[in-house]
Design an enzyme around this catalytic site. Structure first.
Site, PDB file in Angstrom:
ATOM      1  N   CYS A  75       0.871  -1.170   0.000  1.00 30.58           N
ATOM      2  CA  CYS A  75       0.000   0.000   0.000  1.00 30.58           C
ATOM      3  C   CYS A  75       0.908   1.220   0.000  1.00 30.58           C
ATOM      4  O   CYS A  75       1.380   1.657   1.056  1.00 30.58           O
ATOM      5  CB  CYS A  75      -0.917  -0.021   1.218  1.00 30.58           C
ATOM      6  SG  CYS A  75      -2.185   1.260   1.170  1.00 30.58           S
ATOM      7  N   HIS A 147      -1.684  -6.170  -9.742  1.00 35.36           N
ATOM      8  CA  HIS A 147      -2.167  -5.010 -10.500  1.00 35.36           C
ATOM      9  C   HIS A 147      -2.306  -5.364 -11.969  1.00 35.36           C
ATOM     10  O   HIS A 147      -1.446  -6.067 -12.519  1.00 35.36           O
ATOM     11  CB  HIS A 147      -1.189  -3.835 -10.371  1.00 35.36           C
ATOM     12  CG  HIS A 147      -1.213  -3.167  -9.033  1.00 35.36           C
ATOM     13  ND1 HIS A 147      -2.106  -2.157  -8.730  1.00 35.36           N
ATOM     14  CD2 HIS A 147      -0.481  -3.377  -7.917  1.00 35.36           C
ATOM     15  CE1 HIS A 147      -1.902  -1.769  -7.490  1.00 35.36           C
ATOM     16  NE2 HIS A 147      -0.937  -2.492  -6.951  1.00 35.36           N
ATOM     17  N   GLU A 193      -9.622  -0.260  -6.866  1.00 40.80           N
ATOM     18  CA  GLU A 193      -8.803  -1.062  -5.975  1.00 40.80           C
ATOM     19  C   GLU A 193      -9.508  -2.322  -5.491  1.00 40.80           C
ATOM     20  O   GLU A 193     -10.697  -2.285  -5.137  1.00 40.80           O
ATOM     21  CB  GLU A 193      -8.388  -0.235  -4.748  1.00 40.80           C
ATOM     22  CG  GLU A 193      -7.335   0.811  -5.039  1.00 40.80           C
ATOM     23  CD  GLU A 193      -6.674   1.298  -3.769  1.00 40.80           C
ATOM     24  OE1 GLU A 193      -6.658   0.552  -2.776  1.00 40.80           O
ATOM     25  OE2 GLU A 193      -6.178   2.452  -3.770  1.00 40.80           O
ATOM     26  N   CYS A 202      -3.726   5.738  -5.800  1.00 40.95           N
ATOM     27  CA  CYS A 202      -3.237   4.399  -5.455  1.00 40.95           C
ATOM     28  C   CYS A 202      -1.739   4.379  -5.740  1.00 40.95           C
ATOM     29  O   CYS A 202      -1.336   4.469  -6.911  1.00 40.95           O
ATOM     30  CB  CYS A 202      -3.954   3.335  -6.277  1.00 40.95           C
ATOM     31  SG  CYS A 202      -3.427   1.654  -5.902  1.00 40.95           S
ATOM     32  N   GLY A 205      -0.534   1.200  -7.358  1.00 33.97           N
ATOM     33  CA  GLY A 205      -1.124   1.211  -8.697  1.00 33.97           C
ATOM     34  C   GLY A 205      -0.397   2.142  -9.643  1.00 33.97           C
ATOM     35  O   GLY A 205      -0.237   1.852 -10.828  1.00 33.97           O
TER      36      GLY A 205
HETATM   37  N1  LIG Z   1      -4.172   2.213  -1.871  1.00 30.11           N
HETATM   38  C1  LIG Z   1      -2.990   1.379  -1.914  1.00 30.11           C
HETATM   39  C2  LIG Z   1      -3.225   0.106  -2.647  1.00 30.11           C
HETATM   40  C3  LIG Z   1      -3.962  -0.838  -1.815  1.00 30.11           C
HETATM   41  C4  LIG Z   1      -3.976  -2.155  -2.527  1.00 30.11           C
HETATM   42  C5  LIG Z   1      -5.119  -2.994  -2.071  1.00 30.11           C
HETATM   43  N2  LIG Z   1      -6.366  -2.518  -2.629  1.00 30.11           N
HETATM   44  C6  LIG Z   1      -4.906  -4.437  -2.485  1.00 30.11           C
HETATM   45  O1  LIG Z   1      -5.770  -5.253  -2.158  1.00 30.11           O
HETATM   46  O2  LIG Z   1      -3.872  -4.737  -3.090  1.00 30.11           O
HETATM   47  C7  LIG Z   1      -1.781   2.059  -2.473  1.00 30.11           C
HETATM   48  O3  LIG Z   1      -1.673   3.292  -2.324  1.00 30.11           O
HETATM   49  O4  LIG Z   1      -0.907   1.350  -3.010  1.00 30.11           O
END
Ligand SMILES: N[C@H](CCC[C@H](N)C(=O)O)C(=O)O
Length: 257
Positions: A75, A147, A193, A202, A205
């Site tokens: 994250c 991703h 997400e 993200c 991401g």
């Molecule tokens: N908001 C996060 C990503 C969370 C990833 C999560 N949604 C998953 O299940 O991989 C970021 O800034 O990287």
């Protein structure tokens, strides 16, 4: 016993951060979902729990939980927030590895480690060319979490995101980025997400989108990623590590009964 927390965000991707280094919080999936709920709880995209490190060289162990209670290995935006909260340019121990951090004024840089491209590393349900998946020609990689990046139209995040997140091609689901390349050093990105839905930003991401764009020959190795909540600077270094630089904001401190 009350539960203290800090509410923070990285470009509007928001977090409840619980510092459990002294006293481990009693959390289960239902409690996490309740805390993340924007009506019945505090509300956030991810809940982050800090605990004492177990790896040599780490300053803090960090676990990330999505609003649906599922755990994520990475994250990026929360990692910048934890670095700010802990202070002293800490080394973060995560399930994706040790993340080095550094702060320069209001900006924090996190070394997010090396992307992985093998279909079992993402993971995918079957062997595929991870640069051209059979769904919307997405490109996939892992930043410690899965991703997929769809190039071409950021406006499709809401209508395509949910079905792609749950595609049978992703046995652990996936975060779905929708990227428009503006120039080789600037892209627009929106991310649906895994476990949280459409977020304002993200970090992992953004790292995945730049890496996938470079693999496709669409971007240079240092790229500004503009998301709904603001910009991150991403550099995929020649040594393979991905650096992510951006802000982290403390909103308030709170206590729960
Ligand atoms: N908001 C996060 C990503 C969370 C990833 C999560 N949604 C998953 O299940 O991989 C970021 O800034 O990287």
């Amino acid at each position: 016993m009350t539960l203290s927390f800090t509410k923070m965000h990285g470009l509007g991707n928001d977090f409840i951060i619980i510092d459990g280094r002294q006293t481990a919080p009693a959390l289960d999936t239902d409690k996490i979902r309740h805390l993340c709920d924007r009506r019945f709880g505090v509300g956030c995209d991810q809940l982050v729990v800090l605990s004492a490190p177990t790896a040599d060289g780490a300053d803090v162990l960090v676990r990330f939980f999505n609003a649906d209670g599922s755990e994520s290995g990475a994250c990026g935006n929360a990692s910048r927030c934890v670095a700010t909260l802990v202070g002293g340019n800490p080394v973060l121990q995560t399930s994706a590895g040790l993340l080095l951090t550094s702060q320069d004024g209001d900006l924090i840089t996190v070394n997010m480690g090396q992307p992985r491209f093998g279909w079992q590393d993402i993971p995918l349900a079957r062997e595929c060319d991870t640069l051209h998946l059979p769904i919307h020609d997405a490109a996939a990689c892992s930043m410690g979490n899965p991703h997929a990046t769809v190039f071409g139209d950021v406006s499709r995040a809401e209508d395509l995101g949910p079905s792609l997140e749950h595609s049978p091609l992703f046995p652990q689901r996936a975060n779905i980025g929708f990227a428009d390349i503006i120039t080789p050093t600037h892209m627009r990105l929106r991310v649906w997400e895994r476990g949280a839905g459409l977020t304002l930003a993200c970090g992992s991401g953004a790292c995945a989108a730049v890496v996938n764009a470079v693999r496709r020959g669409l971007a240079e190795r240092t790229c500004v990623v503009t998301m709904d909540g603001g910009d991150l600077r991403i550099t995929w270094q020649d040594n393979g590590d991905v650096l992510m630089t951006g802000p982290a904001t403390t909103v308030f401190h709170g206590e729960l009964p």
